[in-house]
Design a protein around this motif. Sequence first.
Motif, PDB file in Angstrom:
ATOM      1  N   UNK A 148       0.814  -1.212   0.000  1.00 45.18           N
ATOM      2  CA  UNK A 148       0.000   0.000   0.000  1.00 45.18           C
ATOM      3  C   UNK A 148       0.853   1.270   0.000  1.00 45.18           C
ATOM      4  N   UNK A 149       1.983   1.257   0.719  1.00 45.64           N
ATOM      5  CA  UNK A 149       2.849   2.439   0.762  1.00 45.64           C
ATOM      6  C   UNK A 149       3.390   2.756  -0.623  1.00 45.64           C
ATOM      7  N   UNK A 150       3.875   1.722  -1.290  1.00 42.88           N
ATOM      8  CA  UNK A 150       4.429   1.902  -2.628  1.00 42.88           C
ATOM      9  C   UNK A 150       3.361   2.385  -3.605  1.00 42.88           C
ATOM     10  N   UNK A 151       2.183   1.830  -3.509  1.00 39.57           N
ATOM     11  CA  UNK A 151       1.088   2.227  -4.397  1.00 39.57           C
ATOM     12  C   UNK A 151       0.696   3.691  -4.192  1.00 39.57           C
ATOM     13  N   UNK A 152       0.742   4.145  -2.955  1.00 38.04           N
ATOM     14  CA  UNK A 152       0.419   5.539  -2.656  1.00 38.04           C
ATOM     15  C   UNK A 152       1.407   6.486  -3.321  1.00 38.04           C
ATOM     16  N   UNK A 153       2.702   6.179  -3.199  1.00 40.27           N
ATOM     17  CA  UNK A 153       3.744   7.007  -3.815  1.00 40.27           C
ATOM     18  C   UNK A 153       3.624   6.968  -5.334  1.00 40.27           C
ATOM     19  N   UNK A 154       3.368   5.772  -5.885  1.00 44.14           N
ATOM     20  CA  UNK A 154       3.218   5.619  -7.339  1.00 44.14           C
ATOM     21  C   UNK A 154       2.057   6.466  -7.859  1.00 44.14           C
ATOM     22  N   UNK A 155       0.927   6.408  -7.174  1.00 49.20           N
ATOM     23  CA  UNK A 155      -0.256   7.158  -7.613  1.00 49.20           C
ATOM     24  C   UNK A 155       0.003   8.661  -7.610  1.00 49.20           C
ATOM     25  N   UNK A 156       0.645   9.157  -6.551  1.00 46.46           N
ATOM     26  CA  UNK A 156       0.917  10.587  -6.439  1.00 46.46           C
ATOM     27  C   UNK A 156       1.891  11.056  -7.512  1.00 46.46           C
ATOM     28  N   UNK A 163       0.670  21.262 -10.732  1.00 50.15           N
ATOM     29  CA  UNK A 163       0.917  19.824 -10.832  1.00 50.15           C
ATOM     30  C   UNK A 163       2.388  19.499 -10.596  1.00 50.15           C
ATOM     31  N   UNK A 164       3.268  20.379 -11.069  1.00 48.12           N
ATOM     32  CA  UNK A 164       4.705  20.150 -10.885  1.00 48.12           C
ATOM     33  C   UNK A 164       5.091  20.127  -9.418  1.00 48.12           C
ATOM     34  N   UNK A 165       4.375  20.890  -8.612  1.00 47.91           N
ATOM     35  CA  UNK A 165       4.659  20.885  -7.171  1.00 47.91           C
ATOM     36  C   UNK A 165       4.443  19.504  -6.575  1.00 47.91           C
ATOM     37  N   UNK A 166       3.489  18.746  -7.133  1.00 43.82           N
ATOM     38  CA  UNK A 166       3.198  17.421  -6.598  1.00 43.82           C
ATOM     39  C   UNK A 166       4.360  16.463  -6.834  1.00 43.82           C
ATOM     40  N   UNK A 167       4.832  16.363  -8.089  1.00 41.62           N
ATOM     41  CA  UNK A 167       5.864  15.359  -8.344  1.00 41.62           C
ATOM     42  C   UNK A 167       7.283  15.841  -8.055  1.00 41.62           C
ATOM     43  N   UNK A 168       7.483  17.162  -7.894  1.00 37.84           N
ATOM     44  CA  UNK A 168       8.819  17.636  -7.549  1.00 37.84           C
ATOM     45  C   UNK A 168       9.027  17.830  -6.054  1.00 37.84           C
ATOM     46  N   UNK A 169       7.949  18.126  -5.328  1.00 37.18           N
ATOM     47  CA  UNK A 169       8.087  18.455  -3.908  1.00 37.18           C
ATOM     48  C   UNK A 169       7.248  17.545  -3.003  1.00 37.18           C
ATOM     49  N   UNK A 170       5.980  17.335  -3.362  1.00 40.03           N
ATOM     50  CA  UNK A 170       5.090  16.581  -2.483  1.00 40.03           C
ATOM     51  C   UNK A 170       5.487  15.114  -2.349  1.00 40.03           C
ATOM     52  N   UNK A 171       5.872  14.485  -3.470  1.00 37.95           N
ATOM     53  CA  UNK A 171       6.283  13.074  -3.391  1.00 37.95           C
ATOM     54  C   UNK A 171       7.516  12.892  -2.507  1.00 37.95           C
ATOM     55  N   UNK A 172       8.603  13.676  -2.701  1.00 38.76           N
ATOM     56  CA  UNK A 172       9.734  13.552  -1.772  1.00 38.76           C
ATOM     57  C   UNK A 172       9.370  13.866  -0.320  1.00 38.76           C
ATOM     58  N   UNK A 173       8.386  14.767  -0.128  1.00 37.03           N
ATOM     59  CA  UNK A 173       7.967  15.114   1.232  1.00 37.03           C
ATOM     60  C   UNK A 173       7.202  13.970   1.887  1.00 37.03           C
ATOM     61  N   UNK A 174       6.270  13.367   1.142  1.00 39.05           N
ATOM     62  CA  UNK A 174       5.417  12.320   1.718  1.00 39.05           C
ATOM     63  C   UNK A 174       6.092  10.959   1.764  1.00 39.05           C
ATOM     64  N   UNK A 175       7.133  10.763   0.954  1.00 39.39           N
ATOM     65  CA  UNK A 175       7.775   9.450   0.884  1.00 39.39           C
ATOM     66  C   UNK A 175       8.182   8.894   2.251  1.00 39.39           C
ATOM     67  N   UNK A 176       8.990   9.614   3.057  1.00 37.93           N
ATOM     68  CA  UNK A 176       9.367   9.044   4.361  1.00 37.93           C
ATOM     69  C   UNK A 176       8.182   8.890   5.303  1.00 37.93           C
TER      70      UNK A 176
END
Length: 321
Positions: free
Chosen positions: A256-264, A288-301
């Motif tokens: 589920x964790x991996x799927x969440x990151x993949x979807x975002x 949209x760029x804010x999501x894959x450049x900043x939000x994904x690295x932020x939410x990953x850990x």
Amino acid sequence: MVNVLFPQMKHQEQQPEENLTKLVEFVLLDFADVPHLRWFLFGSFLIIYIIIFLGNGIIILITKLDPALQTPMYFFLGNFSLLEICYVSVTLPRMLTNLWTQQRTISFTACAAQMCWFLMLGVAECFLLAVMAYDRYMAICSPLRYPLVMNYKVCVQLVVGSWIGGIPVQIGQTLQLFSLPFCGSNLINHFFCDIPPVLKLACGNTSVNELMVYAVAVLFVTVPFLLILISYGKIISTVLKLPSATSRAKAFSTCSSHLTVVSLFFGSVIITYLRPKTHGSARTDKVLSLFYTIMTPLFNPMIYSLRNRDVVVALRKLLCK
């Protein structure tokens, strides 16, 4: 607003295409349309950058030090966290500097370098997410073959391939784009040098370049995404056949964790690069760029630490020490 902020460029914007001049720098408009939010944005993005650096750094540390996390899954997770730090460091420090100094100029060479690094690391992220999905597929669908197939040598090869797989193509794409003639405005309506806003400033026929962008996006974004979907389709089919509800819950929790990151990540990337461009899409692209450049690295850990029991235990051990 643009003419108020950059009056010296008004004459340049009105130049006809025949009077081509060699650009030596661009101007990143980033958030110039909301000057009253300048310090709020600076503080917010600075805190986000620190959290990204510390959060992903801790993930790297515990996956290296904790004996219980010396498995392929956490080997890939550690590399993914390192990739996230590199990925966000290509764009966020420049954006913070621009917000602080209000000097939004970026040289022609620096813009090309930023775009090239951003594209190479973005492709590496797509590949690594696909590799992580394959790892979960092997672990759940072929558990007996898993230790043999996913040995240390194979894991290293998959990670190295993910990091360097897109380098030649992305260098070529960047060189092709920046070899185009640029005329008129040098204002990039974005917070970093991304392909769509830079391509809008090029003169002449850019249809070949636009086709190249779509082809590369399909090859390096859509194909890994489809492989991930196929992997998880087989994983879900296998998990649903497990007799024990506990086993099913454990299997789903590891995915589920991996799927969440993949979807975002893939959701925002695919919408940005593959959707038809319309009037006013620049603002949408920026969001949209804010999501894959900043939000994904932020939410990953956060995602991996909150939804993964092994990571939580390793964090507690690290804090106790």
